[in-house]
Design a protein around this motif. Structure first.
Motif, PDB file in Angstrom:
ATOM      1  N   UNK A 128     -13.273  -8.594  -5.249  1.00  0.00           N
ATOM      2  CA  UNK A 128     -12.380  -7.488  -5.662  1.00  0.00           C
ATOM      3  C   UNK A 128     -10.925  -7.836  -5.370  1.00  0.00           C
ATOM      4  N   UNK A 129     -10.079  -7.608  -6.337  1.00  0.00           N
ATOM      5  CA  UNK A 129      -8.660  -7.926  -6.171  1.00  0.00           C
ATOM      6  C   UNK A 129      -7.936  -6.803  -5.423  1.00  0.00           C
ATOM      7  N   UNK A 130      -7.026  -7.145  -4.532  1.00  0.00           N
ATOM      8  CA  UNK A 130      -6.279  -6.099  -3.819  1.00  0.00           C
ATOM      9  C   UNK A 130      -5.311  -5.389  -4.750  1.00  0.00           C
ATOM     10  N   UNK A 131      -4.949  -4.153  -4.435  1.00  0.00           N
ATOM     11  CA  UNK A 131      -3.942  -3.454  -5.238  1.00  0.00           C
ATOM     12  C   UNK A 131      -2.637  -4.248  -5.240  1.00  0.00           C
ATOM     13  N   UNK A 132      -1.897  -4.258  -6.348  1.00  0.00           N
ATOM     14  CA  UNK A 132      -0.686  -5.086  -6.432  1.00  0.00           C
ATOM     15  C   UNK A 132       0.493  -4.533  -5.646  1.00  0.00           C
ATOM     16  N   UNK A 133       0.411  -3.286  -5.218  1.00  0.00           N
ATOM     17  CA  UNK A 133       1.528  -2.679  -4.492  1.00  0.00           C
ATOM     18  C   UNK A 133       1.008  -1.836  -3.338  1.00  0.00           C
ATOM     19  N   UNK A 134       1.842  -1.698  -2.305  1.00  0.00           N
ATOM     20  CA  UNK A 134       1.493  -0.832  -1.191  1.00  0.00           C
ATOM     21  C   UNK A 134       1.546   0.635  -1.633  1.00  0.00           C
ATOM     22  N   UNK A 135       0.700   1.494  -1.048  1.00  0.00           N
ATOM     23  CA  UNK A 135       0.815   2.930  -1.326  1.00  0.00           C
ATOM     24  C   UNK A 135       2.208   3.436  -0.981  1.00  0.00           C
ATOM     25  N   UNK A 136       2.607   4.478  -1.646  1.00  0.00           N
ATOM     26  CA  UNK A 136       3.983   4.978  -1.519  1.00  0.00           C
ATOM     27  C   UNK A 136       4.359   5.295  -0.077  1.00  0.00           C
ATOM     28  N   UNK A 137       3.425   5.873   0.683  1.00  0.00           N
ATOM     29  CA  UNK A 137       3.764   6.271   2.046  1.00  0.00           C
ATOM     30  C   UNK A 137       3.908   5.065   2.990  1.00  0.00           C
ATOM     31  N   UNK A 138       3.315   3.930   2.584  1.00  0.00           N
ATOM     32  CA  UNK A 138       3.309   2.747   3.448  1.00  0.00           C
ATOM     33  C   UNK A 138       4.419   1.764   3.091  1.00  0.00           C
ATOM     34  N   UNK A 154       0.725  -3.019  12.921  1.00  0.00           N
ATOM     35  CA  UNK A 154       0.063  -1.950  13.673  1.00  0.00           C
ATOM     36  C   UNK A 154       0.482  -0.566  13.208  1.00  0.00           C
ATOM     37  N   UNK A 155       1.695  -0.435  12.674  1.00  0.00           N
ATOM     38  CA  UNK A 155       2.151   0.857  12.162  1.00  0.00           C
ATOM     39  C   UNK A 155       1.474   1.203  10.840  1.00  0.00           C
ATOM     40  N   UNK A 156       1.210   0.185  10.004  1.00  0.00           N
ATOM     41  CA  UNK A 156       0.704   0.436   8.652  1.00  0.00           C
ATOM     42  C   UNK A 156      -0.818   0.501   8.556  1.00  0.00           C
ATOM     43  N   UNK A 157      -1.508  -0.259   9.376  1.00  0.00           N
ATOM     44  CA  UNK A 157      -2.965  -0.330   9.222  1.00  0.00           C
ATOM     45  C   UNK A 157      -3.672   1.010   9.398  1.00  0.00           C
ATOM     46  N   UNK A 158      -3.301   1.854  10.379  1.00  0.00           N
ATOM     47  CA  UNK A 158      -3.958   3.168  10.463  1.00  0.00           C
ATOM     48  C   UNK A 158      -3.722   4.026   9.220  1.00  0.00           C
TER      49      UNK A 158
END
Length: 409
Positions: A128-138, A154-158
């Protein structure tokens, strides 16, 4: 241990008295790498670091009797948990029975290594390919280059866990796909870029030295040999969290938190600083000799589990010499290696060689820790998957040494 034990030097007779051993046994400890010695004031005698001697004394006490050994079972060198993931041998760490050094020489990638560590068999969790962009909140955090790499991850993974609908799914294929996504996402977070499907070593190499095929090769080698190392501190921390049933994102955060400590991940920064300080001195050999005579340690050298030399460091050094041999930076590295071996008999470990990669390519020393954390995530996830498959909670007992109830303090 006394307050100044880290730098206090003892004579051979003092060491023999403290350990209750003969001079011949002391020399055997030195030859096996259990203790290191330095030249004494007269250059003929040898002196020893009290901190090392006291640690050895503690290990000797822990080995006397099953009950006492059980009470000390979290000390270095005594087994804590059974695992089928990795085995430390003098010639290489072995991942499920296969040499990590040989795998690196055969061209394995970190993804190949993860498949082996995670016991994927025919399953390829990286399909499965990862999403091309980070979610807006991240995205604002994930792409903020001003944040330190480990803290950014560590801030983004949760927050990524909140959007992972299958994070608590117990099915093995699903858990391995989550692990594969985490491996790619963590690498991208550590270098502050968008996630993609490139091999992880390419993502790092392109971020730091785009277009340099040799650099990509040495990064690939480093990632493979660093992927796991039995129950080191960060792997144990991740495994404890995994035993609670927490999602894989939480186990990764536990590993990163453990690695952020100066006595674990900080070793690469100290090793890089040693190379810079030796350069600034203008006389690397004299600089190293002086440190050793004073009783100062040599970060990036020696490894208690590899008294004859760290094979991971040796493999990275072999590749680095082939790529950068003859350059001024590599000549300086070689002078530090030679001086250290001459005066201390110590060989470089993997922390020192990760730092050497950065020095040889003119990169910040912080990149050494990024390589280490990127690689070791594969091992943390392997331990998490193994522990959760067991379905047991890791809960050591404490040996109480405080005030006994009902007795005067």
């Amino acid at each position: 241990m006394t307050d100044n034990a880290e730098n206090e030097l003892l004579s051979a007779s003092d060491v023999c008295t403290l350990l209750g051993i003969s001079p011949a046994t002391l020399y055997a400890y030195v030859s096996r790498g259990q203790l290191s010695s330095r030249p004494g004031a007269d250059q003929r005698s040898r002196v020893y670091l009290r901190a090392e001697v006291e640690r050895l004394a503690q290990r000797k006490r822990a080995g006397r009797g099953a009950a006492r050994g059980a009470a000390q079972s979290l000390d270095r060198g005594l087994p804590v948990l059974e695992t089928g993931i990795s085995l430390i041998q003098p010639d290489s760490p072995y991942y499920r029975g296969r040499s990590a050094v040989a795998a690196a020489q055969d061209g394995a990638t970190l993804e190949d290594t993860a498949r082996l560590l995670w016991d994927c068999e025919e399953l390829d969790p990286f399909t499965p390919q990862p999403p091309p962009h980070w979610p807006e909140r991240i995205a604002p955090l994930a792409l903020d280059g001003s944040l330190p790499p480990l803290e950014r991850a560590m801030a983004c993974l949760p927050l990524l866990a909140l959007g992972q609908r299958q994070s608590l799914n117990a099915a093995a294929p699903v858990r391995r796909e989550v692990a594969a996504a985490l491996l790619r996402q963590n690498a991208a977070l550590l270098v502050g870029v968008q996630p993609d499907a490139r091999p992880v070593h390419r993502l790092l190499a392109d971020s730091w030295c785009a277009g340099d095929e040799g650099f990509a090769e040495v990064v690939r080698t480093a990632l493979v040999v660093c992927a796991d190392h039995e129950l080191n501190v960060s792997a144990f921390a991740a495994r404890v969290v995994a035993s609670t049933g927490a999602h894989l994102h939480a186990t990764v955060c536990a590993g990163l938190a453990a690695m952020s400590g100066p006595r674990h991940g900080g070793a690469t920064a100290r090793a890089h600083a040693l190379l810079l300080d030796a350069q600034a001195s203008g006389a690397a050999a004299e600089f190293i000799a002086g440190r050793w005579r004073r009783g100062d340690d040599l970060p990036g050298f020696n490894h208690v589990l590899y008294p004859q030399g760290d094979p991971r460091g040796a493999e990275v050094l072999r590749v680095l010499r082939g790529l950068r041999g003859g350059t001024p930076a590599m000549q300086h590295i070689e002078s530090v290696l030679a001086a250290t071996e001459e005066h201390s008999g110590q060989h470089p470990n993997i922390d020192g060689l990760l730092a050497a990669i950065c020095y040889a390519y003119g990169l910040p020393g912080a990149h050494a820790l990024v390589m280490f954390a990127t690689a070791r995530l594969a091992g943390w996830l392997a331990h998490a998957l193994e522990q959760q498959a067991l379905g047991t909670l890791i809960r050591p007992r404490a040996r109480y040494t405080g005030v006994v109830p009902g007795k005067p303090a």
